[in-house]
Scaffold this motif. Structure first.
Motif, mmCIF file in Angstrom:
data_model
loop_
_atom_site.group_PDB
_atom_site.id
_atom_site.type_symbol
_atom_site.label_atom_id
_atom_site.label_comp_id
_atom_site.label_asym_id
_atom_site.label_seq_id
_atom_site.Cartn_x
_atom_site.Cartn_y
_atom_site.Cartn_z
ATOM 1 N N ALA A 143 0.784 -1.107 -0.324
ATOM 2 C CA ALA A 143 -0.366 0.180 0.130
ATOM 3 C C ALA A 143 0.732 1.052 -0.224
ATOM 4 O O ALA A 143 0.759 2.433 -1.199
ATOM 5 N N ALA A 144 2.156 1.368 0.476
ATOM 6 C CA ALA A 144 2.895 1.893 0.867
ATOM 7 C C ALA A 144 3.309 2.246 -0.202
ATOM 8 O O ALA A 144 3.720 3.587 -0.887
ATOM 9 N N ARG A 145 4.318 1.159 -1.260
ATOM 10 C CA ARG A 145 4.680 1.146 -2.914
ATOM 11 C C ARG A 145 3.361 1.895 -3.096
ATOM 12 O O ARG A 145 3.627 2.825 -4.443
ATOM 13 N N GLY A 146 2.096 1.488 -3.566
ATOM 14 C CA GLY A 146 1.157 2.627 -4.142
ATOM 15 C C GLY A 146 1.198 3.742 -4.300
ATOM 16 O O GLY A 146 1.166 4.262 -4.885
ATOM 17 N N LEU A 147 1.291 4.001 -3.168
ATOM 18 C CA LEU A 147 1.066 5.622 -2.813
ATOM 19 C C LEU A 147 1.762 6.499 -3.143
ATOM 20 O O LEU A 147 1.951 7.363 -3.538
ATOM 21 N N ALA A 148 3.170 6.189 -2.843
ATOM 22 C CA ALA A 148 4.462 6.386 -3.107
ATOM 23 C C ALA A 148 4.303 6.309 -5.096
ATOM 24 O O ALA A 148 5.087 8.248 -5.238
ATOM 25 N N LEU A 149 4.334 5.075 -5.592
ATOM 26 C CA LEU A 149 4.676 5.389 -6.804
ATOM 27 C C LEU A 149 3.304 6.464 -7.234
ATOM 28 O O LEU A 149 3.365 7.635 -8.410
ATOM 29 N N GLU A 150 2.084 6.543 -6.644
ATOM 30 C CA GLU A 150 0.816 7.320 -7.117
ATOM 31 C C GLU A 150 1.095 8.710 -6.753
ATOM 32 O O GLU A 150 0.658 10.066 -8.114
ATOM 33 N N ALA A 151 2.112 9.609 -6.238
ATOM 34 C CA ALA A 151 2.423 10.236 -5.834
ATOM 35 C C ALA A 151 3.810 10.961 -6.776
ATOM 36 O O ALA A 151 3.411 12.132 -7.095
#
Length: 160
Positions: free
Chosen positions: A88-96
């Motif tokens: 989830a953190a990876r997904g949020l970081a990539l989206e940001a």
């Protein structure tokens, strides 16, 4: 004679006034949509920035979930919950990151630290390194610069 000359100039004078009115209307018809377009562009920029800030805030919350009270290290083997939190953190970081690149936003030093930490946790070393460097470069106060330098040094000591 002067009264006759005024009557003769009357229609020409009205035509000149109408021409001036048409020019004024044409200018207003150009300026108003242009101004609306600029305002829409500004609103879109602030909307992109707000979405980026929201993603950073969500990423901070997700990273806080990864902190173990007993100091145990987070690994993919620890538990499925840790694995889900990391992804989830990876997904949020990539989206940001995608939002920042799309909107041509430059994260401030703290946002760069949050992104660097997230990419470090999921072992995306290339992006983590990029954001650690951005955090150090963007830190303006003495204390924030020292903290960024220490965090970046710790990052490089772990990957070396």
């Amino acid at each position: 004679m002067p009264a006759a000359s005024l009557r003769e100039e009357g229609p020409q004078r009205r035509e000149q006034c109408l021409n001036i009115d048409f020019v004024f209307v044409a200018v207003v018809a150009f300026v108003v949509p242009w101004r609306a377009y600029r305002l829409q562009d500004y609103t879109q920029d602030s909307s992109d920035e707000q979405e980026f800030n929201d993603l950073i805030e969500k990423l901070q919350e997700q990273l806080a979930k990864l902190v173990k009270p007993d100091g145990a290290e987070i690994t993919l083997e620890n538990s499925p919950a840790d694995n889900a939190a990391l992804m989830a953190a990876r997904g949020l970081a990539l989206e940001a990151r995608k939002r920042a690149v799309k909107a041509d936003l430059k994260p401030d030093w703290f946002q760069a630290v949050v992104l660097a930490t997230a990419f470090s946790e999921v072992w995306d070393l290339a992006l983590a390194s990029e954001y650690w460097d951005d955090a150090v470069a963007g830190a303006k106060t003495h204390q924030s610069r020292i903290r960024c330098l220490m965090a970046r040094a710790q990052f490089y000591s772990c990957v070396a």
